[in-house]
Design an enzyme around this catalytic site. Sequence first.
Site, PDB file in Angstrom:
ATOM      1  N   ARG A  20      28.272  57.265  51.298  1.00 14.26           N
ATOM      2  CA  ARG A  20      29.129  58.071  52.570  1.00 14.26           C
ATOM      3  C   ARG A  20      29.250  59.761  52.520  1.00 14.26           C
ATOM      4  NH1 ARG A  20      31.936  53.214  54.617  1.00 14.26           N
ATOM      5  NH2 ARG A  20      32.423  52.954  52.593  1.00 14.26           N
ATOM      6  N   ARG A  36      28.373  53.878  43.643  1.00 18.39           N
ATOM      7  CA  ARG A  36      28.259  55.093  44.619  1.00 18.39           C
ATOM      8  C   ARG A  36      27.596  56.023  45.008  1.00 18.39           C
ATOM      9  NH1 ARG A  36      31.407  51.010  47.845  1.00 18.39           N
ATOM     10  NH2 ARG A  36      30.241  48.821  47.501  1.00 18.39           N
TER      11      ARG A  36
HETATM   12  O1  CP3 Z   1      25.057  54.822  45.147  1.00 19.20           O
HETATM   13  C1  CP3 Z   1      25.265  53.414  44.743  1.00 19.20           C
HETATM   14  O2  CP3 Z   1      25.836  52.334  43.948  1.00 19.20           O
HETATM   15  C2  CP3 Z   1      24.547  51.930  44.870  1.00 19.20           C
HETATM   16  C3  CP3 Z   1      24.524  51.762  46.172  1.00 19.20           C
HETATM   17  C4  CP3 Z   1      25.614  49.765  47.051  1.00 19.20           C
HETATM   18  C5  CP3 Z   1      26.557  49.784  47.319  1.00 19.20           C
HETATM   19  N1  CP3 Z   1      26.822  49.054  47.207  1.00 19.20           N
HETATM   20  C6  CP3 Z   1      25.949  50.688  49.247  1.00 19.20           C
HETATM   21  C7  CP3 Z   1      26.998  50.844  49.704  1.00 19.20           C
HETATM   22  C8  CP3 Z   1      26.281  49.422  45.402  1.00 19.20           C
HETATM   23  C9  CP3 Z   1      25.729  49.764  44.100  1.00 19.20           C
HETATM   24  C10 CP3 Z   1      26.954  48.597  45.938  1.00 19.20           C
HETATM   25  C11 CP3 Z   1      27.328  47.347  45.214  1.00 19.20           C
HETATM   26  C12 CP3 Z   1      28.005  46.781  45.759  1.00 19.20           C
HETATM   27  N2  CP3 Z   1      28.257  46.452  47.490  1.00 19.20           N
HETATM   28  C13 CP3 Z   1      29.732  45.992  45.117  1.00 19.20           C
HETATM   29  C14 CP3 Z   1      29.849  45.825  43.906  1.00 19.20           C
HETATM   30  C15 CP3 Z   1      30.532  47.498  44.019  1.00 19.20           C
HETATM   31  C16 CP3 Z   1      31.984  48.092  43.497  1.00 19.20           C
HETATM   32  O3  CP3 Z   1      32.157  48.366  45.086  1.00 19.20           O
HETATM   33  O4  CP3 Z   1      32.394  47.177  43.361  1.00 19.20           O
HETATM   34  C17 CP3 Z   1      30.448  45.602  46.587  1.00 19.20           C
HETATM   35  C18 CP3 Z   1      31.784  44.831  46.156  1.00 19.20           C
HETATM   36  C19 CP3 Z   1      29.957  45.269  47.549  1.00 19.20           C
HETATM   37  C20 CP3 Z   1      30.234  44.899  48.752  1.00 19.20           C
HETATM   38  C21 CP3 Z   1      30.684  46.190  49.837  1.00 19.20           C
HETATM   39  N3  CP3 Z   1      29.597  46.462  50.784  1.00 19.20           N
HETATM   40  C22 CP3 Z   1      31.199  46.860  49.917  1.00 19.20           C
HETATM   41  C23 CP3 Z   1      32.896  46.294  49.351  1.00 19.20           C
HETATM   42  C24 CP3 Z   1      31.236  47.657  51.459  1.00 19.20           C
HETATM   43  C25 CP3 Z   1      31.918  48.664  51.918  1.00 19.20           C
HETATM   44  C26 CP3 Z   1      33.045  48.088  53.165  1.00 19.20           C
HETATM   45  C27 CP3 Z   1      33.335  49.775  53.714  1.00 19.20           C
HETATM   46  O5  CP3 Z   1      32.488  50.173  54.433  1.00 19.20           O
HETATM   47  O6  CP3 Z   1      34.225  50.273  52.996  1.00 19.20           O
HETATM   48  C28 CP3 Z   1      29.868  47.585  51.122  1.00 19.20           C
HETATM   49  C29 CP3 Z   1      29.149  48.595  52.264  1.00 19.20           C
HETATM   50  C30 CP3 Z   1      28.428  49.323  51.363  1.00 19.20           C
HETATM   51  N4  CP3 Z   1      27.792  48.763  50.478  1.00 19.20           N
HETATM   52  C31 CP3 Z   1      27.867  51.139  51.870  1.00 19.20           C
HETATM   53  C32 CP3 Z   1      27.074  51.493  51.596  1.00 19.20           C
HETATM   54  C33 CP3 Z   1      26.647  52.876  51.574  1.00 19.20           C
HETATM   55  C34 CP3 Z   1      28.964  51.345  52.536  1.00 19.20           C
HETATM   56  C35 CP3 Z   1      28.557  50.998  54.334  1.00 19.20           C
HETATM   57  C36 CP3 Z   1      27.905  52.475  54.490  1.00 19.20           C
HETATM   58  O7  CP3 Z   1      27.420  53.892  54.597  1.00 19.20           O
HETATM   59  O8  CP3 Z   1      27.505  52.608  56.084  1.00 19.20           O
END
Ligand code: CP3
Length: 355
Positions: free
Chosen positions: A42, A38
């Site tokens: 954000r 990540r």
């Molecule tokens: O920088 C990186 O690592 C690449 C981007 C990335 C995102 N999601 C962007 C994202 C990666 C590798 C993921 C993988 C992902 N998504 C996982 C596996 C990694 C982990 O964290 O365990 C999982 C379980 C998800 C599912 C998911 N998507 C979650 C739990 C969330 C967060 C919800 C929240 O808003 O707190 C997301 C949304 C998400 N994925 C965001 C980002 C940058 C936030 C959305 C935003 O910026 O508005």
Amino acid sequence: MNLPTPETTARPRPTTDSDFLRACRGEPTTRTPVWFMRQAGRSLPEYLALREGVPMLESCFRPEMVVEITMQPVRRHGVDAAIFFSDIVVPLKAIGVDLDIVPGTGPVVAEPIRRREQLHQLREIEPDDVAGILEAVHGLVGELGATPLIGFAGAPFTLASYLVEGGPSRDHRLTKQLMHSDPELWHDLLGRLASIAGAFLRMQVQAGASAVQLFDSWAGTLSLADYTEFVAPHSRAVLESVADLGVPRIHFGVGTGELLGAMGEVGADVVGVDWRVPLDEAVQRIGPERSVQGNLDPTTLFAPTEVVHAQAARIIEQGRGARGHVFNLGHGVLPETDPDALTRLVEFVHGHERH
Ligand code: CP3
């Protein structure tokens, strides 16, 4: 779009001798490589500015945004690898599953998948479904030069947990209920997800990614026995589908202390470790045939710099017994993290002499 064939991707790339790939392969490195799960997102003001008014999933399908957001942490922190900006649910969206990413919540699925009649939604993924994304991967590789790009996918279990629950879940009750009450449907569901994840990883490597990470974020909710019976064969199928491409395969989950050995054995070259298990203990559990990645507690970044760096030094020392060590957090960067703390940590890891 001209995507390289597997033959052309097999040629040496400018990233081949990077410390990141060397550590993944268990070769000596000049310094400990570091990147952060990540890292794109954000915690960065430049990310928030760019995303203003653009929904998360939409941004994942806009190649120019994917390229820019992926590059941001590389420029700012000087990390040793980029991870392409996307989400684990993007390939499911691309084949038409009705889902969204709700800010502050995560992926939400309109009609949770719990019955056999719904499985047809999980059709095979084709390059045309993700043409814009592959274009972004291709463009990124050019822009990154000698810095490797990590492609990724969600592992079948973690994807299934979102599809079955309909959204994030603390106890994964409905997912486990399906797993135990209809094993045949369960294996068909995970088999389809494995095909999708495997094909999507393959496309990313063929478009130029130098490594892949399979995120089984929620596997730690399972007992070793259930993991072995209901999940491992499908994760193995995903990793197997890129085995011939010769790129390192990283496999990561949270709370997986009891599963580390099993997660390595499904075909990983590198096992990601969360912060709960000391890294030297994790190395024992994973064995000498794989490298490790991790494992600073992401909340440590809210502590004074001396504390962060003392813990990082300990982790680097604990990682010395591994075949190779890629420094990372034990899970993703929290949105509230001070980006400067991450930049300082990269400098510290790079400057730390291994004793
Ligand atoms: O920088 C990186 O690592 C690449 C981007 C990335 C995102 N999601 C962007 C994202 C990666 C590798 C993921 C993988 C992902 N998504 C996982 C596996 C990694 C982990 O964290 O365990 C999982 C379980 C998800 C599912 C998911 N998507 C979650 C739990 C969330 C967060 C919800 C929240 O808003 O707190 C997301 C949304 C998400 N994925 C965001 C980002 C940058 C936030 C959305 C935003 O910026 O508005």
